[in-house]
Design a protein around this motif. Structure first.
Motif, PDB file in Angstrom:
ATOM      1  N   VAL A  84      16.268 -64.431  48.756  1.00  0.00           N
ATOM      2  CA  VAL A  84      15.511 -65.180  49.765  1.00  0.00           C
ATOM      3  C   VAL A  84      14.843 -64.202  50.726  1.00  0.00           C
ATOM      4  O   VAL A  84      13.660 -64.365  51.060  1.00  0.00           O
ATOM      5  CB  VAL A  84      16.436 -66.168  50.530  1.00  0.00           C
ATOM      6  CG1 VAL A  84      15.708 -66.789  51.715  1.00  0.00           C
ATOM      7  CG2 VAL A  84      16.949 -67.248  49.597  1.00  0.00           C
ATOM      8  N   GLU A  85      15.591 -63.200  51.156  1.00  0.00           N
ATOM      9  CA  GLU A  85      15.012 -62.190  52.055  1.00  0.00           C
ATOM     10  C   GLU A  85      13.818 -61.501  51.396  1.00  0.00           C
ATOM     11  O   GLU A  85      12.777 -61.297  52.039  1.00  0.00           O
ATOM     12  CB  GLU A  85      16.062 -61.143  52.433  1.00  0.00           C
ATOM     13  CG  GLU A  85      17.087 -61.632  53.423  1.00  0.00           C
ATOM     14  CD  GLU A  85      18.165 -60.591  53.708  1.00  0.00           C
ATOM     15  OE1 GLU A  85      17.966 -59.393  53.388  1.00  0.00           O
ATOM     16  OE2 GLU A  85      19.214 -60.987  54.232  1.00  0.00           O
ATOM     17  N   MET A  86      13.979 -61.133  50.135  1.00  0.00           N
ATOM     18  CA  MET A  86      12.892 -60.445  49.427  1.00  0.00           C
ATOM     19  C   MET A  86      11.676 -61.350  49.294  1.00  0.00           C
ATOM     20  O   MET A  86      10.534 -60.904  49.450  1.00  0.00           O
ATOM     21  CB  MET A  86      13.354 -59.965  48.051  1.00  0.00           C
ATOM     22  CG  MET A  86      14.302 -58.787  48.108  1.00  0.00           C
ATOM     23  SD  MET A  86      14.839 -58.248  46.479  1.00  0.00           S
ATOM     24  CE  MET A  86      13.291 -57.741  45.743  1.00  0.00           C
ATOM     25  N   LEU A  87      11.902 -62.638  48.983  1.00  0.00           N
ATOM     26  CA  LEU A  87      10.780 -63.562  48.805  1.00  0.00           C
ATOM     27  C   LEU A  87      10.043 -63.818  50.112  1.00  0.00           C
ATOM     28  O   LEU A  87       8.841 -64.089  50.103  1.00  0.00           O
ATOM     29  CB  LEU A  87      11.280 -64.871  48.215  1.00  0.00           C
ATOM     30  CG  LEU A  87      11.724 -64.830  46.759  1.00  0.00           C
ATOM     31  CD1 LEU A  87      12.399 -66.127  46.358  1.00  0.00           C
ATOM     32  CD2 LEU A  87      10.519 -64.552  45.854  1.00  0.00           C
ATOM     33  N   LEU A  88      10.745 -63.745  51.220  1.00  0.00           N
ATOM     34  CA  LEU A  88      10.115 -64.050  52.503  1.00  0.00           C
ATOM     35  C   LEU A  88       9.576 -62.816  53.221  1.00  0.00           C
ATOM     36  O   LEU A  88       9.031 -62.931  54.315  1.00  0.00           O
ATOM     37  CB  LEU A  88      11.114 -64.790  53.409  1.00  0.00           C
ATOM     38  CG  LEU A  88      11.531 -66.171  52.921  1.00  0.00           C
ATOM     39  CD1 LEU A  88      12.552 -66.784  53.858  1.00  0.00           C
ATOM     40  CD2 LEU A  88      10.321 -67.085  52.773  1.00  0.00           C
ATOM     41  N   GLN A  89       9.696 -61.656  52.595  1.00  0.00           N
ATOM     42  CA  GLN A  89       9.146 -60.445  53.208  1.00  0.00           C
ATOM     43  C   GLN A  89       7.627 -60.499  53.192  1.00  0.00           C
ATOM     44  O   GLN A  89       7.008 -61.027  52.258  1.00  0.00           O
ATOM     45  CB  GLN A  89       9.635 -59.188  52.477  1.00  0.00           C
ATOM     46  CG  GLN A  89      11.072 -58.858  52.768  1.00  0.00           C
ATOM     47  CD  GLN A  89      11.509 -57.611  52.004  1.00  0.00           C
ATOM     48  OE1 GLN A  89      10.784 -57.062  51.178  1.00  0.00           O
ATOM     49  NE2 GLN A  89      12.728 -57.167  52.308  1.00  0.00           N
ATOM     50  N   LYS A  90       7.051 -59.925  54.223  1.00  0.00           N
ATOM     51  CA  LYS A  90       5.595 -59.943  54.377  1.00  0.00           C
ATOM     52  C   LYS A  90       4.894 -59.283  53.188  1.00  0.00           C
ATOM     53  O   LYS A  90       3.900 -59.791  52.685  1.00  0.00           O
ATOM     54  CB  LYS A  90       5.234 -59.236  55.688  1.00  0.00           C
ATOM     55  CG  LYS A  90       3.779 -59.262  56.029  1.00  0.00           C
ATOM     56  CD  LYS A  90       3.541 -58.599  57.369  1.00  0.00           C
ATOM     57  CE  LYS A  90       2.066 -58.615  57.700  1.00  0.00           C
ATOM     58  NZ  LYS A  90       1.789 -57.974  58.994  1.00  0.00           N
ATOM     59  N   GLU A  91       5.461 -58.188  52.709  1.00  0.00           N
ATOM     60  CA  GLU A  91       4.843 -57.467  51.597  1.00  0.00           C
ATOM     61  C   GLU A  91       4.808 -58.321  50.322  1.00  0.00           C
ATOM     62  O   GLU A  91       3.823 -58.297  49.581  1.00  0.00           O
ATOM     63  CB  GLU A  91       5.602 -56.155  51.305  1.00  0.00           C
ATOM     64  CG  GLU A  91       5.610 -55.150  52.420  1.00  0.00           C
ATOM     65  CD  GLU A  91       6.658 -55.456  53.493  1.00  0.00           C
ATOM     66  OE1 GLU A  91       7.665 -56.129  53.191  1.00  0.00           O
ATOM     67  OE2 GLU A  91       6.440 -55.046  54.645  1.00  0.00           O
ATOM     68  N   THR A  92       5.880 -59.077  50.078  1.00  0.00           N
ATOM     69  CA  THR A  92       5.942 -59.923  48.884  1.00  0.00           C
ATOM     70  C   THR A  92       4.890 -61.013  48.951  1.00  0.00           C
ATOM     71  O   THR A  92       4.177 -61.272  47.971  1.00  0.00           O
ATOM     72  CB  THR A  92       7.349 -60.555  48.736  1.00  0.00           C
ATOM     73  OG1 THR A  92       8.329 -59.532  48.746  1.00  0.00           O
ATOM     74  CG2 THR A  92       7.462 -61.359  47.460  1.00  0.00           C
ATOM     75  N   ILE A  93       4.789 -61.655  50.106  1.00  0.00           N
ATOM     76  CA  ILE A  93       3.803 -62.738  50.259  1.00  0.00           C
ATOM     77  C   ILE A  93       2.389 -62.179  50.149  1.00  0.00           C
ATOM     78  O   ILE A  93       1.528 -62.766  49.480  1.00  0.00           O
ATOM     79  CB  ILE A  93       4.024 -63.474  51.598  1.00  0.00           C
ATOM     80  CG1 ILE A  93       5.380 -64.210  51.532  1.00  0.00           C
ATOM     81  CG2 ILE A  93       2.899 -64.460  51.879  1.00  0.00           C
ATOM     82  CD1 ILE A  93       5.798 -64.865  52.817  1.00  0.00           C
ATOM     83  N   LEU A  94       2.121 -61.020  50.782  1.00  0.00           N
ATOM     84  CA  LEU A  94       0.785 -60.403  50.675  1.00  0.00           C
ATOM     85  C   LEU A  94       0.474 -60.007  49.239  1.00  0.00           C
ATOM     86  O   LEU A  94      -0.658 -60.153  48.778  1.00  0.00           O
ATOM     87  CB  LEU A  94       0.686 -59.189  51.607  1.00  0.00           C
ATOM     88  CG  LEU A  94       0.655 -59.496  53.103  1.00  0.00           C
ATOM     89  CD1 LEU A  94       0.677 -58.200  53.921  1.00  0.00           C
ATOM     90  CD2 LEU A  94      -0.563 -60.333  53.452  1.00  0.00           C
ATOM     91  N   THR A  99      -2.612 -61.015  44.308  1.00  0.00           N
ATOM     92  CA  THR A  99      -2.682 -61.229  42.862  1.00  0.00           C
ATOM     93  C   THR A  99      -2.985 -62.678  42.517  1.00  0.00           C
ATOM     94  O   THR A  99      -3.004 -63.051  41.355  1.00  0.00           O
ATOM     95  CB  THR A  99      -1.358 -60.837  42.194  1.00  0.00           C
ATOM     96  OG1 THR A  99      -0.318 -61.640  42.732  1.00  0.00           O
ATOM     97  CG2 THR A  99      -1.049 -59.371  42.394  1.00  0.00           C
ATOM     98  N   LYS A 100      -3.244 -63.464  43.548  1.00  0.00           N
ATOM     99  CA  LYS A 100      -3.513 -64.897  43.370  1.00  0.00           C
ATOM    100  C   LYS A 100      -2.401 -65.561  42.563  1.00  0.00           C
ATOM    101  O   LYS A 100      -2.643 -66.376  41.684  1.00  0.00           O
ATOM    102  CB  LYS A 100      -4.876 -65.133  42.722  1.00  0.00           C
ATOM    103  CG  LYS A 100      -6.012 -64.641  43.573  1.00  0.00           C
ATOM    104  CD  LYS A 100      -7.346 -64.937  42.949  1.00  0.00           C
ATOM    105  CE  LYS A 100      -8.425 -64.372  43.859  1.00  0.00           C
ATOM    106  NZ  LYS A 100      -9.746 -64.557  43.339  1.00  0.00           N
TER     107      LYS A 100
END
Length: 177
Positions: A84-94, A99-100
């Motif tokens: 969950v932490e990894m999925l909500l990190q700013k870098e992951t979302i960006l 990559t659309k």
């Protein structure tokens, strides 16, 4: 003196029957009141019995639902906090935006939920237990049939014979009423 004797004879002649009638009326009234109280107590006991039956049915249905999780090969779920932490990190979302990729956050978060499977023996035993409970408890009969029909998609070797037995039992119960 003669009038006293006559009055006493009249009192004996009338008084005894009047007191007898009064005693009978008071006894009848006491019996009627006690029967009324008894009837109210019986009605109260009937209500309490029905409430206890409903509560027992609710508890049975809760246990049945938990048993269905095992029969469906799911015991519990565990959420990976790291995922969950990894999925909500700013870098992951960006990165996903760049990559659309799929931006459905609920779908991404569901990937962090890990189902804990159940062993085949536990699953098979739970399926048989569902059938047994359906046979023993009227309130579970139709639910057990539906559950076994759903489970038959991947455990038909166990469920099919129980489905037939439960449907026959349901038919018998429906025709006997």
């Amino acid at each position: 003196m003669e009038t006293i004797r006559i009055a006493s004879l009249i009192i004996k002649q009338i008084g005894i029957p009047i007191t007898t009638v009064i005693a009978i009326i008071s006894t009848a009234l006491a019996i009627w009141l006690s029967l009324k109280k008894y009837r109210l107590k019986v009605l109260s006991e009937i209500r309490l019995t029905k409430a206890a039956e409903i509560e027992a049915d609710i508890q049975l249905l809760k246990a049945f639902s938990k048993l269905m999780n095992i029969a469906h090969a799911r015991l519990n779920y565990q959420v990976s906090e790291k995922a969950v932490e990894m999925l909500l990190q700013k870098e992951t979302i960006l990165s996903l935006i760049a990559t659309k990729g799929n931006l459905d956050l609920s779908h991404l978060l569901s990937q962090a939920v890990i189902p804990i499977p159940v062993g085949a023996a536990s699953q098979d035993a739970a399926i048989v237990a569902v059938a047994t409970l359906g046979k023993r408890h009227n309130v579970l009969l139709e639910a057990a049939i539906q559950a076994l029909e759903t489970l038959s998609g991947f455990k038909s070797e166990i469920t099919d014979k129980h489905i037939i037995e439960l449907k026959q039992l349901l038919h018998t119960r429906n025709t006997s009423y």
